[in-house]
Design a protein around this motif. Structure first.
Motif, PDB file in Angstrom:
ATOM      1  N   GLY A  11       0.834  -1.184   0.000  1.00  0.00           N
ATOM      2  CA  GLY A  11       0.000   0.000   0.000  1.00  0.00           C
ATOM      3  C   GLY A  11       0.877   1.246   0.000  1.00  0.00           C
ATOM      4  O   GLY A  11       1.959   1.257   0.580  1.00  0.00           O
ATOM      5  N   THR A  13       1.041   5.409   0.732  1.00  0.00           N
ATOM      6  CA  THR A  13       0.438   6.582   1.356  1.00  0.00           C
ATOM      7  C   THR A  13       1.306   7.776   1.017  1.00  0.00           C
ATOM      8  O   THR A  13       2.535   7.704   1.113  1.00  0.00           O
ATOM      9  CB  THR A  13       0.358   6.417   2.891  1.00  0.00           C
ATOM     10  N   ARG A  27       2.130  13.825  -6.261  1.00  0.00           N
ATOM     11  CA  ARG A  27       0.883  13.063  -6.387  1.00  0.00           C
ATOM     12  C   ARG A  27       0.609  12.721  -7.857  1.00  0.00           C
ATOM     13  O   ARG A  27       0.310  11.570  -8.192  1.00  0.00           O
ATOM     14  CB  ARG A  27      -0.283  13.852  -5.806  1.00  0.00           C
ATOM     15  N   THR A  31       0.848   8.705  -9.131  1.00  0.00           N
ATOM     16  CA  THR A  31      -0.463   8.097  -9.372  1.00  0.00           C
ATOM     17  C   THR A  31      -0.410   7.035 -10.469  1.00  0.00           C
ATOM     18  O   THR A  31      -0.886   5.909 -10.259  1.00  0.00           O
ATOM     19  CB  THR A  31      -1.526   9.174  -9.668  1.00  0.00           C
ATOM     20  N   GLY A  40      -3.109   0.741  -4.393  1.00  0.00           N
ATOM     21  CA  GLY A  40      -3.927   1.895  -4.061  1.00  0.00           C
ATOM     22  C   GLY A  40      -3.050   3.021  -3.547  1.00  0.00           C
ATOM     23  O   GLY A  40      -1.982   2.783  -2.990  1.00  0.00           O
ATOM     24  N   ARG A  42      -3.243   6.282  -1.092  1.00  0.00           N
ATOM     25  CA  ARG A  42      -3.989   7.026  -0.076  1.00  0.00           C
ATOM     26  C   ARG A  42      -3.247   8.330   0.165  1.00  0.00           C
ATOM     27  O   ARG A  42      -2.034   8.328   0.380  1.00  0.00           O
ATOM     28  CB  ARG A  42      -4.049   6.203   1.206  1.00  0.00           C
ATOM     29  N   VAL A  44      -2.896  11.678   2.515  1.00  0.00           N
ATOM     30  CA  VAL A  44      -3.215  12.149   3.860  1.00  0.00           C
ATOM     31  C   VAL A  44      -2.636  13.546   4.052  1.00  0.00           C
ATOM     32  O   VAL A  44      -1.428  13.751   3.882  1.00  0.00           O
ATOM     33  CB  VAL A  44      -2.644  11.188   4.934  1.00  0.00           C
TER      34      VAL A  44
END
Length: 86
Positions: A11, A13, A27, A31, A40, A42, A44
């Motif tokens: 995962g 983050t 980002r 992506t 995925g 995430r 924050v």
């Protein structure tokens, strides 16, 4: 999360701040790397969590892979893709 071979996909983050232009750049950069790996992403905002705001402050963007710090400020796409392959 599992990849095509059934192996777990790490995962990802991304720790950001709303006012951080580099955060938006990273980002957009990671992506498609995450999507290609089936991982995925995430996002924050550290300002929404006082503990994260204290820990990371202005040291964002930070990329975590399976909750371990992978990169800060700059991300190498090939290295991230390799980390997501395991």
């Amino acid at each position: 999360m599992t990849g095509d071979g059934g192996a777990a996909v790490p995962g990802v983050t991304l720790l950001v701040r709303r006012t951080c232009g580099s955060c938006e750049r990273v980002r957009a950069q990671i992506t498609p790397v995450c999507a290609a790996a089936g991982a995925g992403l995430r996002v924050v905002d550290v300002d929404g969590d006082p503990a994260l705001a204290v820990e990371f402050g202005d040291r964002v963007p930070v990329v975590l892979v399976d909750d371990e710090e992978f990169a800060c400020w700059e991300v190498d796409d090939d290295e991230l893709a390799a980390a997501l392959r395991g």
